[in-house]
Scaffold this motif. Sequence first.
Motif, PDB file in Angstrom:
ATOM      1  N   ALA A 250       1.965   1.638  -3.530  1.00 47.79           N
ATOM      2  CA  ALA A 250       0.839   1.774  -4.456  1.00 47.79           C
ATOM      3  C   ALA A 250       0.153   3.131  -4.313  1.00 47.79           C
ATOM      4  CB  ALA A 250      -0.171   0.657  -4.209  1.00 47.79           C
ATOM      5  N   ARG A 251       0.080   3.592  -3.103  1.00 47.87           N
ATOM      6  CA  ARG A 251      -0.585   4.862  -2.850  1.00 47.87           C
ATOM      7  C   ARG A 251       0.019   5.989  -3.678  1.00 47.87           C
ATOM      8  NH1 ARG A 251       1.432   8.280   1.121  1.00 47.87           N
ATOM      9  NH2 ARG A 251       2.431   6.471   2.048  1.00 47.87           N
TER      10      ARG A 251
ATOM     11  N   GLY B  95       0.814  -1.205   0.000  1.00 54.30           N
ATOM     12  CA  GLY B  95       0.000   0.000   0.000  1.00 54.30           C
ATOM     13  C   GLY B  95       0.851   1.259   0.000  1.00 54.30           C
ATOM     14  N   ASP B  96       1.912   1.218   0.765  1.00 54.51           N
ATOM     15  CA  ASP B  96       2.804   2.371   0.836  1.00 54.51           C
ATOM     16  C   ASP B  96       3.252   2.797  -0.548  1.00 54.51           C
ATOM     17  OD1 ASP B  96       2.910   3.073   3.422  1.00 54.51           O
ATOM     18  OD2 ASP B  96       4.807   2.084   3.881  1.00 54.51           O
TER      19      ASP B  96
ATOM     20  N   LEU C 130      -2.123   3.203  -7.645  1.00 54.10           N
ATOM     21  CA  LEU C 130      -2.386   1.818  -8.023  1.00 54.10           C
ATOM     22  C   LEU C 130      -3.337   1.231  -6.995  1.00 54.10           C
ATOM     23  CD1 LEU C 130       0.930  -0.072  -8.871  1.00 54.10           C
ATOM     24  CD2 LEU C 130      -1.127   0.092 -10.270  1.00 54.10           C
TER      25      LEU C 130
END
Lengths: 340, 340
Positions: free
Chosen positions: A88-89, A85-86, A93
Amino acid sequence: MNLKQLSHMLSLSQTTVSRALNGYPEVSEETRRRVMDAAKRHGYRPNPSARRLATGKSGMIGYVLPTGAAVDIDPHFVEFLSGLGDYARSHELDLVLSPADADDEETTYRRIVANRQVDAVYLSSPRPADKRLALVNTLGIPFIVHGRSEGFDFDYPYLDIDNEGAFHEAARLLVQLGHKRLALINGNDRETFAIHRERGMRRALAASGLALGERHIRSATMTEENGYRAARRLLEDSEPPTAIVCSSLIMALGVVRAVRDLGLTIPGDLSLVAHDDVFPWLRPENFPVPLSTTRSSIRLAGARVAERLAARISGLEEGARGEVWPVDLVVRGSVAGAPG
Amino acid sequence: MNLKQLSHMLSLSQTTVSRALNGYPEVSEETRRRVMDAAKRHGYRPNPSARRLATGKSGMIGYVLPTGAAVDIDPHFVEFLSGLGDYARSHELDLVLSPADADDEETTYRRIVANRQVDAVYLSSPRPADKRLALVNTLGIPFIVHGRSEGFDFDYPYLDIDNEGAFHEAARLLVQLGHKRLALINGNDRETFAIHRERGMRRALAASGLALGERHIRSATMTEENGYRAARRLLEDSEPPTAIVCSSLIMALGVVRAVRDLGLTIPGDLSLVAHDDVFPWLRPENFPVPLSTTRSSIRLAGARVAERLAARISGLEEGARGEVWPVDLVVRGSVAGAPG
DNA sequence: CAGAATAGCCAAAGCGCTTTGGAAGTCTCT
DNA sequence: AGAGACTTCCAAAGCGCTTTGGCTATTCTG
């Protein structure tokens, strides 16, 4: 605000606006600036559904989540996700989790590929000759494996930690400290990581003419209870180990409990080393006796997988590049010289 | 195989085939059957991207995942996910996780609804007057809150457990056992669940003319270490509690460690009750002294949230129905009468 | 039995984007 | 000055589905 309106507003064609926005060369710098400005000013955002339909790209990465009444998702997953998440954020994404019957993940993989729901997928917890890996490879969707498989005649892109090396080092340390009877409490031994860890340990022992007896290996899913049971079995044996290497912090909790129940002490009677994936909520230094660990942040791995997935999607990464991260051995109070 | 091909093959129009497949009434039963058959036989699956563009529905549910270097995803999340996945799987619902900067989730919420990326979302760990909830409510996307907020002038659909009742019961039991100085080790007290738990405990104490002193409440994110620290603080106080109620099993691990470090025993010197969300990898009955708990499966909650989300998407559930689950109090060896 | 209602089907117009295949305009070169 | 080569833009054709607005038969009414 859609493309049509925006382009009309600028007295340009949709083509030109689209190209300007997507960085194609066949548009003058001045026009591009004008378009970019207007787009920003009016908060234009291309409709992803439309874009998807036109390009077949979704801007999402996928993960097939095995589920079922008897299936427990590993708590490691959440840490991996934090890392993913880190990354992708910052790249907008999204991650789509497609739950699948744990006994039939294939259907789901086929579905998400056929539907082009995601641009790439990652797999985790692979086993030797893992069917999912072969499937995904033939389906031709970009992917990365978190972990490694074995026994394939093709290469594939993966990110793994040096499990063998880590457990080799851990065992070597214990041997140097004079331990002769080591035991291994492993995770599910059908998964490659567990096989590698066992291999590493055997190699270290063999180097000193020692061996890892079958009765000194236990393998089970990584719960506190299984750690406890395994430790009891091992320690109540006629030839109990003087040192245990354990595949997870959670299992180590169980080991510690078993040691206590038996009236033994760490590291006096037993040295203990465990693998630490770095959970924020359970830290080895806070064990009753600070726990020695082989440490590797699974969260960092998540971020790296996301990064490589993004690179593959945009064509920046190609081929079957494998990446193996070294693992730190962190010595704390739970290890000491062999008793007696 | 797409609609065009299929309809051509059947010598029908795309309209009719589409309607037959989607259960519209204006097509004869015989034709429908013919269409259904052919679709199945040729493995026709409508292209979701196209369908999305046309209908605006995506067949996915969303969750905005707060991320950041300083943000840890709660391990409870993975259990909730297991449940969600269990239900979602059987309904071919996918879950999309949209990572967001923990300090600015709003942008992400706005994006996913503007883009119609998902048909519904769920929120978790709400706080009183939670901005996300107000936002999602005005954005008009179907949603369900896992947990509850407070202080809104509108109602909203939620699923929560009876945290207040659970901790009320736990405290009442302890009071009945003669305890007069109780303490609470709570989760982050800006979250509603923590507030409710505190409230329940206070209510139980008040009913017996007792109170929960400020020094007897500790609140922090639910890690082992925080549990340890809180317990140390409480137990080293001049008026240490004789019973502690704790918001999580993980924190309880820390409490148990603190108790040991101080040379105390459970339940001799201290009674302990903790809330158990039912993790497969850490079970209260396996604590050194079996732990009394208030128990509620967070996994079941996940499944129920998925079910209700699906119902809302298809219009079967409407309005702001709140659902509160009772919580079991499970008494085990960690509680006893107040010392001396 | 005429007129109205209904059942069953279809052509075509979206949904909002990307991309192909030009067309004009501008430069460069001989 | 005319041919060729760019540069810069555009019209229109998709992508694959749903849905609107008919258009025919067939059946129902009084």
